[in-house]
Each structure stands twice: as structure tokens, then as C-alpha cells.
Design a protein around this motif. Structure first.
Motif, PDB file in Angstrom:
ATOM      1  N   GLY A  11      -3.651 -22.936 -20.525  1.00  0.00           N
ATOM      2  CA  GLY A  11      -4.360 -21.712 -20.917  1.00  0.00           C
ATOM      3  C   GLY A  11      -5.859 -21.884 -20.769  1.00  0.00           C
ATOM      4  N   GLY A  17     -10.111 -21.421 -23.793  1.00  0.00           N
ATOM      5  CA  GLY A  17      -9.839 -22.500 -22.840  1.00  0.00           C
ATOM      6  C   GLY A  17     -11.009 -22.754 -21.902  1.00  0.00           C
ATOM      7  N   ASP A  35      -2.983 -22.657 -15.782  1.00  0.00           N
ATOM      8  CA  ASP A  35      -2.948 -21.274 -16.272  1.00  0.00           C
ATOM      9  C   ASP A  35      -2.121 -20.411 -15.338  1.00  0.00           C
ATOM     10  N   LEU A  61       3.625 -22.388 -17.799  1.00  0.00           N
ATOM     11  CA  LEU A  61       4.117 -23.442 -18.696  1.00  0.00           C
ATOM     12  C   LEU A  61       5.551 -23.200 -19.161  1.00  0.00           C
ATOM     13  N   ALA A  81      -2.994 -14.012 -26.886  1.00  0.00           N
ATOM     14  CA  ALA A  81      -3.559 -14.222 -28.219  1.00  0.00           C
ATOM     15  C   ALA A  81      -4.023 -12.938 -28.889  1.00  0.00           C
ATOM     16  N   ASP A  85      -2.383  -7.733 -26.065  1.00  0.00           N
ATOM     17  CA  ASP A  85      -1.755  -8.592 -25.058  1.00  0.00           C
ATOM     18  C   ASP A  85      -0.350  -9.006 -25.488  1.00  0.00           C
ATOM     19  N   THR A 120      -2.422 -20.801 -35.021  1.00  0.00           N
ATOM     20  CA  THR A 120      -3.206 -19.639 -35.428  1.00  0.00           C
ATOM     21  C   THR A 120      -3.088 -19.359 -36.926  1.00  0.00           C
ATOM     22  N   ILE A 176      -6.154 -21.975 -35.823  1.00  0.00           N
ATOM     23  CA  ILE A 176      -7.429 -21.349 -35.494  1.00  0.00           C
ATOM     24  C   ILE A 176      -7.485 -19.950 -36.105  1.00  0.00           C
ATOM     25  N   ARG A 190      -9.556  -7.072 -29.378  1.00  0.00           N
ATOM     26  CA  ARG A 190      -9.992  -7.710 -30.613  1.00  0.00           C
ATOM     27  C   ARG A 190     -11.273  -7.026 -31.097  1.00  0.00           C
TER      28      ARG A 190
HETATM   29  P1  NAD Z   1      -6.591 -15.866 -23.967  1.00  0.00           P
HETATM   30  O1  NAD Z   1      -5.537 -14.827 -23.794  1.00  0.00           O
HETATM   31  O2  NAD Z   1      -7.963 -15.554 -23.500  1.00  0.00           O
HETATM   32  O3  NAD Z   1      -6.151 -17.241 -23.295  1.00  0.00           O
HETATM   33  C1  NAD Z   1      -4.823 -17.660 -23.219  1.00  0.00           C
HETATM   34  C2  NAD Z   1      -4.607 -18.241 -21.833  1.00  0.00           C
HETATM   35  O4  NAD Z   1      -3.260 -18.707 -21.717  1.00  0.00           O
HETATM   36  C3  NAD Z   1      -4.813 -17.200 -20.731  1.00  0.00           C
HETATM   37  O5  NAD Z   1      -5.671 -17.724 -19.749  1.00  0.00           O
HETATM   38  C4  NAD Z   1      -3.411 -16.963 -20.191  1.00  0.00           C
HETATM   39  O6  NAD Z   1      -3.408 -16.564 -18.837  1.00  0.00           O
HETATM   40  C5  NAD Z   1      -2.762 -18.314 -20.443  1.00  0.00           C
HETATM   41  N1  NAD Z   1      -1.296 -18.265 -20.519  1.00  0.00           N
HETATM   42  C6  NAD Z   1      -0.528 -17.435 -21.261  1.00  0.00           C
HETATM   43  N2  NAD Z   1       0.767 -17.710 -21.058  1.00  0.00           N
HETATM   44  C7  NAD Z   1       0.819 -18.758 -20.185  1.00  0.00           C
HETATM   45  C8  NAD Z   1       1.875 -19.483 -19.581  1.00  0.00           C
HETATM   46  N3  NAD Z   1       3.167 -19.211 -19.831  1.00  0.00           N
HETATM   47  N4  NAD Z   1       1.560 -20.479 -18.716  1.00  0.00           N
HETATM   48  C9  NAD Z   1       0.252 -20.776 -18.430  1.00  0.00           C
HETATM   49  N5  NAD Z   1      -0.781 -20.112 -18.976  1.00  0.00           N
HETATM   50  C10 NAD Z   1      -0.492 -19.112 -19.841  1.00  0.00           C
HETATM   51  O7  NAD Z   1      -6.602 -16.240 -25.523  1.00  0.00           O
HETATM   52  P2  NAD Z   1      -7.612 -17.170 -26.333  1.00  0.00           P
HETATM   53  O8  NAD Z   1      -8.279 -16.320 -27.324  1.00  0.00           O
HETATM   54  O9  NAD Z   1      -8.410 -17.994 -25.425  1.00  0.00           O
HETATM   55  O10 NAD Z   1      -6.572 -18.090 -27.119  1.00  0.00           O
HETATM   56  C11 NAD Z   1      -6.237 -19.391 -26.669  1.00  0.00           C
HETATM   57  C12 NAD Z   1      -5.268 -20.037 -27.632  1.00  0.00           C
HETATM   58  O11 NAD Z   1      -5.865 -20.142 -28.926  1.00  0.00           O
HETATM   59  C13 NAD Z   1      -3.981 -19.260 -27.795  1.00  0.00           C
HETATM   60  O12 NAD Z   1      -2.904 -20.170 -27.890  1.00  0.00           O
HETATM   61  C14 NAD Z   1      -4.155 -18.558 -29.119  1.00  0.00           C
HETATM   62  O13 NAD Z   1      -2.934 -18.330 -29.764  1.00  0.00           O
HETATM   63  C15 NAD Z   1      -5.041 -19.525 -29.884  1.00  0.00           C
HETATM   64  N6  NAD Z   1      -5.847 -18.817 -30.889  1.00  0.00           N
HETATM   65  C16 NAD Z   1      -6.943 -18.075 -30.502  1.00  0.00           C
HETATM   66  C17 NAD Z   1      -7.663 -17.402 -31.473  1.00  0.00           C
HETATM   67  C18 NAD Z   1      -8.894 -16.585 -31.129  1.00  0.00           C
HETATM   68  O14 NAD Z   1      -9.501 -16.002 -32.027  1.00  0.00           O
HETATM   69  N7  NAD Z   1      -9.317 -16.521 -29.886  1.00  0.00           N
HETATM   70  C19 NAD Z   1      -7.278 -17.472 -32.818  1.00  0.00           C
HETATM   71  C20 NAD Z   1      -6.142 -18.198 -33.144  1.00  0.00           C
HETATM   72  C21 NAD Z   1      -5.453 -18.886 -32.175  1.00  0.00           C
END
Ligand code: NAD
Length: 323
Positions: A11, A17, A35, A61, A81, A85, A120, A176, A190
Motif C-alpha cells: 500500500g 504509504g 501496490d 496482496l 482506508a 473507498d 486502525t 492508527i 475524509r
Molecule cells: P490509502 O487508500 O491512501 O492507501 C492504501 C493503499 O493500499 C492504496 O495505495 C491502495 O491502492 C493500496 N491497496 C489496497 N488494497 C490493496 C491490495 N489488495 N494490494 C495492494 N495494494 C492495495 O489509505 P491510507 O490513508 O494511506 O491508509 C494506509 C493504511 O493505514 C491502511 O491500511 C489504513 O487502514 C491504515 N490507517 C490509515 C488511517 C488514516 O487516517 N489515513 C487511519 C487508520 C489506519
């Protein structure tokens, strides 16, 4: 200073990421970013393309992935996330949490790598305990629309702990809380990008319910520093809350966005979505104790940097249209 070696970020082309890949490179890691671009985009890491220690690989993945070399650390972030989405991708989100976590663990376990799960605060659901400590088990509706995300992460946590306990894997879980900052997608649904873009476009800011519900917003640099602190502490499992304990109501966030952007477009109140948590604030004592981590960026400063980013993007696309 941590010796990161070869580090996989699943990700890695997402919001968090991309920042994580950048910080890891700064600290000398060789970074493999995996990704499938379901919710992320190559644009989040395009500034790293020429870096000799960076590689972006398109990979889903949900299917097993080859490590193509030794691995020292795996940060598993691959999952939708933001609510729009994961509501749009319900089955994919459950599969990313279950099959995706299994395959990411396999990448780590082959070579005895450290594994960090990006879990999360949603595992706490609509919490009955406040602030939320890691010992709280949560209040999640297993069949509600948001369960595809909450339960996927709860399962992922359980799977990671089982690999730690039964197979001796070196695992850590970061819970997180809401994070924000540059490179969030304007349309990701968001709060922060929604309000900022509404303000910059001169549209009214849409507030769910009466706006008295609270959120604790952690600036992306702080979140990433917390994730890396957990990654660096081999043997520390957690779960550990990573988030800001500076709590603010949605309506006061609206006021802050209005004052920083100078918008006068006002507010409209809309219905609160089902299962939307009312209060959210982490207890971060464990992160302070185990990782020596705490957030450093006050919300006013983080919001200013985020707004600057969105203004710059708009200026750039304006210039592109004009030329
Ligand atoms: P995001 O949607 O921007 O990033 C997630 C990434 O994972 C994307 O690039 C997406 O293309 C990739 N992805 C999804 N499914 C996939 C798969 N099967 N194989 C490969 N890649 C895949 O979200 P984010 O905000 O960057 O969150 C990243 C992580 O942090 C997530 O796991 C999310 O649950 C966790 N998180 C984020 C927050 C926040 O506030 N941003 C809070 C709590 C937890």
C-alpha cells in the motif's frame, strides 16, 4: 539510527504509504513499494522514481507475492482506508485485511523479517470507553456497512497475533487514528480534504449531524514517525495507539479551515452516516512508554501545511489548463 535494510511497504502508493517510503529512504532503507492502485496512485511516489534504493511494483496482496530478495521489515498498509473507498470496495477491503495480511505475513516470515500491521482506531468501533486504551475491546456492529473495514482489521490483528504467538513471527500492531496531511486525495471523503477543498472552491462546508462529534487528527509526519518507531523496536507487539490526543469537534475544525483559507461560504448540516463514531481520542501513554513517541505537530500548523499543499495543487492544475 535503525538499520532498515530492505523494507517492503504494501500500500506504499497510498497517502500514508507514500510518506512512509520517503522517510524510510531518508533513513537509508532500500524500499520496495507494492501496490495495486485500488485507492492509491503512482503519483504519490513519483518523486521517488529516480531514487536508486526505491522500487515500485504493481502487485495485488490478495494473491501471494514473491519477495524477490531478502526482506528485513514489512510495513503492511495495503487496504482501502477512507469510508467512501471501503464502502465502494467492501469485498476487496475484507480480502485485503484477511488474504492480504496473510500474504504480507508470508513475505516477512520467510526471512524472519519484522512485520508491522497498520491497524486502525476503527477496531474500537463506536467506543463506550473514552479515551480509548489498547485494552478496550471495542464496540463494533459486525453486520453494519462499516464492518467491512472494522472487522477486516480486527481479523488482521488476530491473524498477526496468532503468527506472533504460534509461529514466533516478529510482529507489531499500530492502531492508527485519523491522520491527515499533504497528498490526501481531494475526493477521498475524509474530513480534512473535504473541508479544505470545499473552502478553496467557495462551496459551503458540509457538516454531518450537529458537528459536536469529536475527532483527533494526527499530522502525517507524526503518524509515519510512530509507525517507524514501532518498526524499529523488534519484539514489541502492542497493539499500540498512534494518534493525536489533541481532540477537537468537527465544528471547530470547520472554524479553523474557514479562518486559514479565508472562506466565507458558510456551513450546511447533513445527516450523520450510520455507525459514525461520536467520540474518538486515543490514550497514547503506551506509545510514549514503549516507543518514546508522541505527536509534535499542532493541528493549526498541520492544517496550514495541508492547505498550502492543496492550494499549490490547484495553482499547478490552473497553470496546466492555461498553458
Ligand atoms: P490509502 O487508500 O491512501 O492507501 C492504501 C493503499 O493500499 C492504496 O495505495 C491502495 O491502492 C493500496 N491497496 C489496497 N488494497 C490493496 C491490495 N489488495 N494490494 C495492494 N495494494 C492495495 O489509505 P491510507 O490513508 O494511506 O491508509 C494506509 C493504511 O493505514 C491502511 O491500511 C489504513 O487502514 C491504515 N490507517 C490509515 C488511517 C488514516 O487516517 N489515513 C487511519 C487508520 C489506519
Amino acid at each position: 539510527m535503525t538499520h532498515w535494510g530492505r523494507t517492503v511497504v504494501t500500500g506504499g502508493a497510498g497517502f500514508l504509504g507514500g510518506h512512509l517510503c520517503e522517510r524510510l529512504l531518508e533513513q537509508g532503507a532500500e524500499v520496495v513499494c507494492l501496490d495495486n492502485f485500488a485507492t492509491g496512485r503512482p503519483g504519490n511516489v513519483e518523486h521517488l522514481f529516480g531514487h536508486p534504493r526505491f522500487r515500485l511494483r504493481e502487485a495485488d496482496l490478495v494473491r501471494p507475492v514473491e519477495a524477490e530478495g531478502p526482506v528485513d521489515t514489512v510495513f503492511h498498509l495495503a487496504s482501502a482506508a477512507s469510508p467512501p473507498d471501503y464502502l465502494r470496495l467492501p469485498v476487496e477491503t475484507l480480502e485485503a485485511g484477511s488474504l492480504g495480511t496473510r500474504n504480507a505475513l508470508a513475505l516477512a516470515e520467510e526471512g524472519g523479517a519484522r512485520f508491522v500491521l497498520a491497524s486502525t482506531s476503527e477496531v474500537y468501533g463506536d467506543p463506550l470507553e473514552y479515551p480509548q486504551r489498547e485494552t478496550y475491546w471495542g464496540n463494533v456492529n459486525p453486520v453494519g456497512p462499516r464492518s467491512v473495514y472494522d472487522e477486516a482489521k480486527r481479523y488482521a490483528e488476530s491473524l498477526v497475533m496468532a503468527h506472533g504467538r504460534a509461529r514466533g513471527a516478529d510482529v507489531g500492531i499500530a492502531r492508527i487514528f485519523n491522520s491527515y496531511g499533504p497528498r490526501m486525495r481531494a475526493d477521498d471523503g475524509r474530513l480534512v480534504p473535504t473541508f479544505v477543498n470545499q473552502a478553496l472552491e467557495g462551496r459551503p462546508l458540509t457538516v454531518a449531524g450537529d458537528g459536536q462529534q469529536t475527532r483527533s487528527l494526527c499530522y502525517v509526519d507524526d503518524t509515519v514517525r510512530g509507525l517507524m518507531a514501532l518498526g524499529a523496536r523488534r519484539g514489541v507487539r502492542g497493539p499500540v495507539n498512534i494518534g493525536s490526543d489533541e481532540e477537537l469537534s468537527v465544528i471547530s475544525l470547520v472554524g479553523l479551515v474557514a479562518s486559514l483559507t479565508g472562506t466565507r461560504s458558510g456551513v450546511v448540516f447533513v445527516e450523520r452516516p450510520e455507525d459514525d463514531p461520536r467520540f474518538r481520542r486515543p490514550d497514547i501513554r503506551l506509545a510514549r512508554e514503549l516507543l518514546g513517541w508522541e505527536p509534535r505537530t499542532r493541528v493549526r500548523e498541520g492544517m496550514r501545511r495541508t492547505i498550502d499543499h492543496f492550494v499549490e495543487l490547484r495553482n499547478r492544475s490552473g497553470r496546466a489548463v492555461a498553458s
